[in-house]
Design a protein around this motif. Sequence first.
Motif, short mmCIF file in Angstrom:
data_model
loop_
_atom_site.label_atom_id
_atom_site.label_comp_id
_atom_site.label_asym_id
_atom_site.label_seq_id
_atom_site.Cartn_x
_atom_site.Cartn_y
_atom_site.Cartn_z
N ASP A 77 -15.21 -20.27 -14.62
CA ASP A 77 -15.91 -19.72 -15.79
C ASP A 77 -15.46 -20.37 -17.10
OD1 ASP A 77 -13.42 -18.60 -15.85
OD2 ASP A 77 -14.10 -16.54 -16.14
N SER A 78 -14.97 -21.62 -16.99
CA SER A 78 -14.69 -22.39 -18.21
C SER A 78 -15.42 -23.74 -18.05
CB SER A 78 -13.19 -22.65 -18.37
OG SER A 78 -12.75 -23.55 -17.37
N PRO A 79 -15.78 -24.36 -19.18
CA PRO A 79 -16.47 -25.65 -19.07
C PRO A 79 -15.66 -26.67 -18.27
CG PRO A 79 -16.56 -24.84 -21.33
CD PRO A 79 -15.64 -23.91 -20.57
N GLU A 80 -14.33 -26.59 -18.40
CA GLU A 80 -13.48 -27.55 -17.68
C GLU A 80 -13.60 -27.33 -16.17
OE1 GLU A 80 -12.30 -25.47 -20.14
OE2 GLU A 80 -12.47 -27.01 -21.70
N ASP A 81 -13.58 -26.07 -15.76
CA ASP A 81 -13.61 -25.79 -14.32
C ASP A 81 -14.98 -26.04 -13.71
OD1 ASP A 81 -10.96 -25.28 -14.07
OD2 ASP A 81 -11.13 -23.10 -14.26
N THR A 82 -16.06 -25.69 -14.44
CA THR A 82 -17.39 -25.97 -13.86
C THR A 82 -17.60 -27.48 -13.78
OG1 THR A 82 -18.47 -25.70 -16.00
CG2 THR A 82 -18.43 -23.76 -14.55
N PRO B 133 -22.79 -21.60 -17.29
CA PRO B 133 -21.42 -21.37 -17.76
C PRO B 133 -20.48 -20.81 -16.69
CG PRO B 133 -22.90 -19.70 -18.67
CD PRO B 133 -23.76 -20.68 -17.91
N PRO C 45 -22.60 -17.77 -23.71
CA PRO C 45 -21.68 -17.48 -22.60
C PRO C 45 -22.01 -16.15 -21.90
CG PRO C 45 -20.59 -17.16 -24.72
CD PRO C 45 -21.96 -17.66 -25.02
#
Length: 200
Positions: free
Chosen positions: A51-56, A82, A20
């Motif tokens: 900057d979270s896997p969900e948001d990217t 990331p 990260p």
Amino acid sequence: MEFQDVVRRRKMVRRYTDEPVAPEQLERVLSNAVRAPNAGFSQGWSFLVLDSPEDTARYWDIFVGDEEWEADGWLRGMRTAPVLILPCSSKAAYLSRYAQSDKGWTDEDEARWPMPYWHMDTAMAVMLMLQTVVDEGLGACYFGIPPRHEAQVRAEFGIPDAWDPIGVVSIGHPDTGGAKGSPTRRQRAPMSDVVHRGSW
Ligand SMILES: Cc1cc2nc3c(=O)[nH]c(=O)nc-3n(C[C@H](O)[C@H](O)[C@H](O)COP(=O)(O)O)c2cc1C
């Protein structure tokens, strides 16, 4: 890192490891971005940070099935980033700033603008981000948002109409095997072709 090394080492990175980006590194990238020069100190920029896997994933899922983006593994490599930052510019912020008393363009006539400074200034902020990334030992890629998907990007992230995302900056720790950029297929133009001294 020496400034000249930052300039020389900066190149677009299109695949990232799963390490990260430290929060303090991301903060430095963003706080350096707003040191960029900007017309009238208008600061008509904003930065949407994913900057979270969900948001990217919310960003990249918009492009699933887009053959142009899936070609040559570009999308697969870029999805490993990331962090994504969407720098946005506001034309309205510049028109209203330059209508203030110390500037005086009260008619807000767009014909006065020699260049779209709102995009220029945000692009300068992007350059500072890219250089800070290198200084942090990270990698980044700036890339555009295809017009055919812009409405979906705006809707997914609630970007107001008054703001234009000028592209995306992916950030992470560089990995090998990402899509190759144009410099692998083209030579850097010689200085004598691009510098014109005295007259063109
Ligand atoms: C305005 C602009 C748009 C770009 N769009 C893309 C893009 O859509 N996809 C991509 O992978 N790289 C994109 N790039 C990166 C360029 O391909 C890259 O900067 C150029 O080939 C020089 O390579 P370097 O930055 O690694 O030195 C873009 C760069 C700029 C400045």
